[in-house]
Design an enzyme around this catalytic site. Sequence first.
Site, short mmCIF file in Angstrom:
data_model
loop_
_atom_site.label_atom_id
_atom_site.label_comp_id
_atom_site.label_asym_id
_atom_site.label_seq_id
_atom_site.Cartn_x
_atom_site.Cartn_y
_atom_site.Cartn_z
N ASP A 21 0.83 -1.20 0.00
CA ASP A 21 0.00 0.00 0.00
C ASP A 21 0.87 1.25 0.00
O ASP A 21 1.92 1.29 0.64
CB ASP A 21 -0.91 -0.02 1.24
CG ASP A 21 -2.00 1.02 1.17
OD1 ASP A 21 -2.35 1.45 0.05
OD2 ASP A 21 -2.51 1.42 2.23
N HIS A 38 3.41 3.22 -9.13
CA HIS A 38 3.28 1.79 -9.39
C HIS A 38 4.59 1.20 -9.92
O HIS A 38 4.97 0.08 -9.57
CB HIS A 38 2.16 1.55 -10.39
CG HIS A 38 0.80 1.92 -9.87
ND1 HIS A 38 0.36 1.54 -8.61
CD2 HIS A 38 -0.22 2.64 -10.42
CE1 HIS A 38 -0.87 2.01 -8.41
NE2 HIS A 38 -1.23 2.67 -9.48
N LEU A 132 11.53 -20.45 -3.82
CA LEU A 132 10.50 -19.59 -3.24
C LEU A 132 9.26 -19.70 -4.10
O LEU A 132 9.35 -19.70 -5.32
CB LEU A 132 10.96 -18.12 -3.20
CG LEU A 132 9.90 -17.08 -2.82
CD1 LEU A 132 9.57 -17.16 -1.34
CD2 LEU A 132 10.36 -15.66 -3.19
N SER A 197 -8.20 -5.00 4.51
CA SER A 197 -8.73 -4.61 3.21
C SER A 197 -9.07 -5.82 2.32
O SER A 197 -8.67 -5.89 1.16
CB SER A 197 -7.75 -3.68 2.48
OG SER A 197 -7.67 -2.44 3.14
#
Length: 246
Positions: A21, A38, A132, A197
């Site tokens: 965020d 972004h 991962l 959220s």
Amino acid sequence: MSTRLADKKPAIPTHVAVIMDGNGRWARERGLPRLAGHRAGAEAVARCVRAAMQRGVAYLTLYAFSSENWARGQEEVSDLTGLLRYYLRHKVRELHKEGVRLRFIGDLARFDDSLREELAQAESLTRGNSKLTLILALSYGGRLDIVQAAQRLAQEAKNGRIAPEQITESVFTNFLWTSGVPDPDVVVRTSGECRLSNFLLWQSAYAELVFLNVFWPDFNERHFAMVLDQYAQRERRFGARPQGPA
């Protein structure tokens, strides 16, 4: 006391989930367009992935595009999907070489056919990797995840493949988009906001929550280390009474 409660908690969480965020506010403070935020956020993703691998985290889930994000302006939605397409085309092979497995969860049907194909190709290419597992939540909402699981289970019951009394928490979990992935040990949110959220609502029932007062584009390896330090200092009881004197 169950083995799960008795075992000593490892210092390194198996699964870290992040609500990324603050991209827009980061850009606004610098007089830049939201797309710049972004793009800077995408660089923070690279740092976060690198830190997770260095620290031995097995699963990293990033809230990249929520189901609510479709309500944003068409220009910003196009910017976000365009950025996603760029990284699929230019970064996936790099992640593949580093042993990262990619997985995408959410209502992917809302994306166009060509983007869905690129997502499928990225998953296929990296499926055998084990360094991962990087999970990107795209067009994702926690309530929607639960609803679609309930719908699929209802269809199974209607078709006679499962009886209602056979539906347990573990069975239900298998119908979520995160099926096969352990629940997050810690959920992180940046930007100073302190809420989930609509992110991994079922899966985060017993997750440790860490809120950082830093915009996502500024997130780096030091912040990741802070998250792990906070996690290591907490006692996870999964709803049980604390041990020792009251």
